[in-house]
Write an enzyme that holds these catalytic residues in place. Structure first.
Site, PDB file in Angstrom:
ATOM      1  N   ARG A  76       6.565   9.005   6.708  1.00  0.00           N
ATOM      2  CA  ARG A  76       5.989   7.938   5.894  1.00  0.00           C
ATOM      3  C   ARG A  76       6.057   6.600   6.641  1.00  0.00           C
ATOM      4  NH1 ARG A  76       6.573   8.153  -0.670  1.00  0.00           N
ATOM      5  NH2 ARG A  76       5.561   6.188  -1.141  1.00  0.00           N
TER       6      ARG A  76
ATOM      7  N   ARG B 217      14.889   4.670 -20.002  1.00  0.00           N
ATOM      8  CA  ARG B 217      15.319   5.480 -18.852  1.00  0.00           C
ATOM      9  C   ARG B 217      14.187   6.315 -18.263  1.00  0.00           C
ATOM     10  NH1 ARG B 217      19.313   6.056 -22.488  1.00  0.00           N
ATOM     11  NH2 ARG B 217      21.184   4.841 -22.044  1.00  0.00           N
TER      12      ARG B 217
ATOM     13  N   HIS C   3       4.619  -8.145   7.963  1.00  0.00           N
ATOM     14  CA  HIS C   3       5.711  -8.552   7.068  1.00  0.00           C
ATOM     15  C   HIS C   3       6.404  -9.817   7.564  1.00  0.00           C
ATOM     16  CE1 HIS C   3       6.013  -4.218   5.308  1.00  0.00           C
ATOM     17  NE2 HIS C   3       5.195  -4.986   4.607  1.00  0.00           N
TER      18      HIS C   3
ATOM     19  N   GLU D 251      -6.204  -1.490   4.854  1.00  0.00           N
ATOM     20  CA  GLU D 251      -5.301  -0.326   4.745  1.00  0.00           C
ATOM     21  C   GLU D 251      -6.079   0.977   4.995  1.00  0.00           C
ATOM     22  OE1 GLU D 251      -2.111  -0.797   4.507  1.00  0.00           O
ATOM     23  OE2 GLU D 251      -1.714  -2.560   3.259  1.00  0.00           O
TER      24      GLU D 251
ATOM     25  N   GLU E 116      10.457   9.095   1.654  1.00  0.00           N
ATOM     26  CA  GLU E 116      10.439   8.154   2.763  1.00  0.00           C
ATOM     27  C   GLU E 116      11.605   8.327   3.738  1.00  0.00           C
ATOM     28  OE1 GLU E 116       8.408   3.838   2.824  1.00  0.00           O
ATOM     29  OE2 GLU E 116      10.164   4.019   1.558  1.00  0.00           O
TER      30      GLU E 116
ATOM     31  N   LYS F 214      -2.973   8.955   2.665  1.00  0.00           N
ATOM     32  CA  LYS F 214      -1.714   8.608   1.999  1.00  0.00           C
ATOM     33  C   LYS F 214      -1.163   9.808   1.231  1.00  0.00           C
ATOM     34  CE  LYS F 214       1.211   5.442  -0.112  1.00  0.00           C
ATOM     35  NZ  LYS F 214       1.477   4.111  -0.554  1.00  0.00           N
TER      36      LYS F 214
ATOM     37  N   ASN G 220       3.462   2.341   8.026  1.00  0.00           N
ATOM     38  CA  ASN G 220       3.813   0.957   8.353  1.00  0.00           C
ATOM     39  C   ASN G 220       3.100   0.440   9.593  1.00  0.00           C
ATOM     40  OD1 ASN G 220       5.441   0.081   6.298  1.00  0.00           O
ATOM     41  ND2 ASN G 220       7.258   1.063   7.151  1.00  0.00           N
TER      42      ASN G 220
ATOM     43  N   LYS H 247       6.001   4.550  -5.394  1.00  0.00           N
ATOM     44  CA  LYS H 247       6.835   3.348  -5.223  1.00  0.00           C
ATOM     45  C   LYS H 247       6.418   2.320  -6.264  1.00  0.00           C
ATOM     46  CE  LYS H 247       7.215   2.902  -0.334  1.00  0.00           C
ATOM     47  NZ  LYS H 247       7.443   1.865   0.683  1.00  0.00           N
TER      48      LYS H 247
ATOM     49  N   HIS I 259       2.426  -3.176  10.116  1.00  0.00           N
ATOM     50  CA  HIS I 259       3.164  -3.891   9.082  1.00  0.00           C
ATOM     51  C   HIS I 259       4.396  -4.626   9.591  1.00  0.00           C
ATOM     52  CE1 HIS I 259       0.437  -1.951   6.387  1.00  0.00           C
ATOM     53  NE2 HIS I 259       1.031  -2.433   5.312  1.00  0.00           N
TER      54      HIS I 259
ATOM     55  N   HIS J 139      -2.329  -9.853   2.189  1.00  0.00           N
ATOM     56  CA  HIS J 139      -1.593  -8.812   2.899  1.00  0.00           C
ATOM     57  C   HIS J 139      -2.491  -8.107   3.924  1.00  0.00           C
ATOM     58  CE1 HIS J 139       1.233  -5.588   3.566  1.00  0.00           C
ATOM     59  NE2 HIS J 139       0.341  -4.695   3.157  1.00  0.00           N
TER      60      HIS J 139
HETATM   61  N1  LIG Z   1       3.563   0.628  -4.465  1.00  0.00           N
HETATM   62  C1  LIG Z   1       3.096   0.673  -3.239  1.00  0.00           C
HETATM   63  O1  LIG Z   1       3.252   1.658  -2.537  1.00  0.00           O
HETATM   64  C2  LIG Z   1       2.332  -0.499  -2.706  1.00  0.00           C
HETATM   65  C3  LIG Z   1       1.626  -0.378  -1.505  1.00  0.00           C
HETATM   66  C4  LIG Z   1       0.873  -1.465  -1.060  1.00  0.00           C
HETATM   67  C5  LIG Z   1       0.875  -2.642  -1.794  1.00  0.00           C
HETATM   68  N2  LIG Z   1       1.582  -2.733  -2.960  1.00  0.00           N
HETATM   69  C6  LIG Z   1       1.584  -3.961  -3.755  1.00  0.00           C
HETATM   70  O2  LIG Z   1       0.263  -4.188  -4.229  1.00  0.00           O
HETATM   71  C7  LIG Z   1       0.118  -5.579  -4.494  1.00  0.00           C
HETATM   72  C8  LIG Z   1      -1.239  -6.034  -3.989  1.00  0.00           C
HETATM   73  O3  LIG Z   1      -2.235  -5.300  -4.649  1.00  0.00           O
HETATM   74  P1  LIG Z   1      -3.740  -5.843  -4.709  1.00  0.00           P
HETATM   75  O4  LIG Z   1      -4.176  -6.242  -3.364  1.00  0.00           O
HETATM   76  O5  LIG Z   1      -4.509  -4.827  -5.451  1.00  0.00           O
HETATM   77  O6  LIG Z   1      -3.563  -7.201  -5.517  1.00  0.00           O
HETATM   78  P2  LIG Z   1      -3.769  -7.643  -7.046  1.00  0.00           P
HETATM   79  O7  LIG Z   1      -3.332  -6.596  -7.997  1.00  0.00           O
HETATM   80  O8  LIG Z   1      -3.160  -8.980  -7.175  1.00  0.00           O
HETATM   81  O9  LIG Z   1      -5.356  -7.795  -7.146  1.00  0.00           O
HETATM   82  C9  LIG Z   1      -6.022  -8.677  -6.264  1.00  0.00           C
HETATM   83  C10 LIG Z   1      -6.937  -9.646  -7.010  1.00  0.00           C
HETATM   84  O10 LIG Z   1      -8.019  -8.936  -7.560  1.00  0.00           O
HETATM   85  C11 LIG Z   1      -8.174  -9.220  -8.955  1.00  0.00           C
HETATM   86  N3  LIG Z   1      -8.724  -7.978  -9.518  1.00  0.00           N
HETATM   87  C12 LIG Z   1      -8.146  -6.764  -9.542  1.00  0.00           C
HETATM   88  N4  LIG Z   1      -9.030  -5.825  -9.929  1.00  0.00           N
HETATM   89  C13 LIG Z   1     -10.197  -6.461 -10.148  1.00  0.00           C
HETATM   90  C14 LIG Z   1     -11.508  -6.022 -10.511  1.00  0.00           C
HETATM   91  N5  LIG Z   1     -11.789  -4.718 -10.675  1.00  0.00           N
HETATM   92  N6  LIG Z   1     -12.476  -6.948 -10.645  1.00  0.00           N
HETATM   93  C15 LIG Z   1     -12.218  -8.251 -10.422  1.00  0.00           C
HETATM   94  N7  LIG Z   1     -11.014  -8.726 -10.030  1.00  0.00           N
HETATM   95  C16 LIG Z   1     -10.027  -7.839  -9.897  1.00  0.00           C
HETATM   96  C17 LIG Z   1      -6.820  -9.661  -9.406  1.00  0.00           C
HETATM   97  O11 LIG Z   1      -6.895 -10.560 -10.487  1.00  0.00           O
HETATM   98  C18 LIG Z   1      -6.284 -10.368  -8.171  1.00  0.00           C
HETATM   99  O12 LIG Z   1      -6.727 -11.693  -8.143  1.00  0.00           O
HETATM  100  C19 LIG Z   1       1.277  -6.285  -3.816  1.00  0.00           C
HETATM  101  O13 LIG Z   1       2.176  -6.748  -4.799  1.00  0.00           O
HETATM  102  C20 LIG Z   1       1.927  -5.195  -2.974  1.00  0.00           C
HETATM  103  O14 LIG Z   1       3.306  -5.356  -2.848  1.00  0.00           O
HETATM  104  C21 LIG Z   1       2.305  -1.685  -3.414  1.00  0.00           C
HETATM  105 ZN   LIG Z   2       0.234  -2.599   3.371  1.00  0.00          ZN
END
Ligand SMILES: NC(=O)c1ccc[n+]([C@@H]2O[C@H](COP(=O)([O-])OP(=O)(O)OC[C@H]3O[C@@H](n4cnc5c(N)ncnc54)[C@H](O)[C@@H]3O)[C@@H](O)[C@H]2O)c1
Ligand SMILES: [Zn+2]
Length: 345
Positions: free
Chosen positions: A229, A109, A240, A173, A225, A215, A233, A131, A236, A253
């Site tokens: 916030r 929990r 999306h 971003e 949100e 942010k 977007n 999030k 986006h 993305h």
């Molecule tokens: N929670 C939120 O508010 C929020 C906001 C934006 C995006 N997201 C989420 O974030 C995700 C995308 O995140 P991302 O772009 O970081 O993708 P990711 O975590 O998949 O990383 C991208 C790539 O980089 C590699 N990688 C990561 N760190 C590394 C490093 N230091 N050295 C070498 N390789 C490395 C990973 O293996 C992967 O192939 C999505 O699922 C999205 O929905 C969440």
């Molecule tokens: Zn985004």
């Protein structure tokens, strides 16, 4: 980051991992690290050394944000004997921090967690704001919880191994944060381009801190949100739709968001809010981000908008009245949407 009932720090620097013990506010008996598979073994060992005895669970790729992986993570935490007062760490990109945060939000929990982001995207965006969540076959981020970390520790040294295309896609971003709130950040990105691409430590720290600060401010103003916030977007709404049509497998993305911001710039121009197309183009092209190439039929795009629940009360777009001055615009004429879309198709 100010959240109801408290706040948590976002640390940005070089060599922070070695100091993790001091930066993580915890008296947990056990620390469980959910870590990105593609991080160098030495980085993970370094974190383990800094924290004392810690177990590590490795994940990678968007497929990790899934119910089966969440179950494996929960059961791993149970096997590790993690209790209420213990700590989960998410060490990786947005995929890892989203999954780790979700596991922490739900296991027992809710247990405390700390985000240690290792991608540009996770440092300026995903790790901040609480999030957390996973995807379903029916759609991205459909299951999740608001669960703020106790701290965010962004060690820019981890970015040295990040491939250039992942690095720049996350900067989309940061560029967005410049457009919606901080014109000076756009100047820093432009003038720092070469130093950023060569992972110059001080430049990374400055630019990432400035982008993350946007942010932090927005989340602090609107932790659950309800209002401002929405400005995050920017770009986006189209992004999306493109991603949904492509089943989230077509492009990154950040590249979809780049096209989305170009669309927003064209749309603002169409609506007589000012022509800032060239500024968008310059900021994005500098980092090899696309300014067009959405590719799909406008009707397919509009179809996904109509199916999206968020738009029940009519389509809303975040557009710029000026750089740093976003506004939510409703009742946009179809002709203007089509024209703006043509420009990025
Ligand atoms: N929670 C939120 O508010 C929020 C906001 C934006 C995006 N997201 C989420 O974030 C995700 C995308 O995140 P991302 O772009 O970081 O993708 P990711 O975590 O998949 O990383 C991208 C790539 O980089 C590699 N990688 C990561 N760190 C590394 C490093 N230091 N050295 C070498 N390789 C490395 C990973 O293996 C992967 O192939 C999505 O699922 C999205 O929905 C969440
Ligand atoms: Zn985004």
């Amino acid at each position: 980051v100010d959240v109801p009932g408290g706040s948590y720090p976002v640390w940005i620097g070089a060599g922070l991992l070695e100091r993790a013990r001091d930066l993580i506010p915890t008296d947990a008996e056990r620390v469980a690290v959910i870590a990105e598979e593609h991080l160098e073994g030495e980085r993970i060992e370094g974190l383990r050394r800094a924290l004392g005895s810690t177990s590590v669970f490795r994940v990678t790729g968007e497929v990790s944000k899934s119910p089966p992986m969440a179950e494996r993570a929960w059961r791993w935490l149970a096997t590790e004997g993690l209790h209420r007062g213990d700590l989960v760490i998410g060490f990786g990109g947005g995929v890892t921090t989203d999954l780790a945060g979700f596991a922490a939000a739900t296991y027992n929990r809710g247990v405390d967690w700390v985000a240690i982001p290792t991608t540009t995207l996770a440092m300026v965006d995903a790790s901040i704001g609480g999030k957390t969540g996973i995807d379903l076959p029916e759609g991205k981020n459909l299951v999740g919880a608001f669960h703020h970390p106790r701290a965010v520790i962004a060690d820019v040294s981890t970015l040295t191994t990040l491939p250039d295309d992942v690095f720049t896609t996350g900067l989309a971003e940061a560029i967005k944060h410049g457009f919606i709130a901080d014109p000076g950040l756009l100047d820093d990105l432009a003038s720092g381009h070469d130093r950023l691409m060569s992972r110059h430590s001080d430049t990374l720290i400055e630019v990432i801190a400035r982008a993350a600060a946007v942010k932090v401010a927005v989340v602090g103003e609107d932790p659950t949100e309800q209002g401002v916030r929405a400005h995050l977007n920017y770009g986006h709404t189209l992004a999306h739709a493109i991603e949904a049509i492509e089943g989230y497998e077509g492009r990154t993305h950040g590249r979809a968001v780049a096209i989305g911001m170009m669309f927003a710039a064209h749309l603002a121009d169409q609506l007589g809010m000012g022509d800032r197309v060239l500024q968008h183009r310059t900021a994005l092209e500098a980092f090899g981000l696309p300014i067009a190439g959405a590719r799909h039929d406008f009707d397919a795009i509009a179809g996904t908008w109509q199916r999206d629940k968020k738009y029940e009360r009519g389509m809303r777009f975040v557009l710029l009245e000026d750089i740093g001055k976003p506004a939510v615009v409703r009742d946009v004429p179809d002709a203007a949407l089509r024209k703006a879309y043509e420009a990025v198709a």
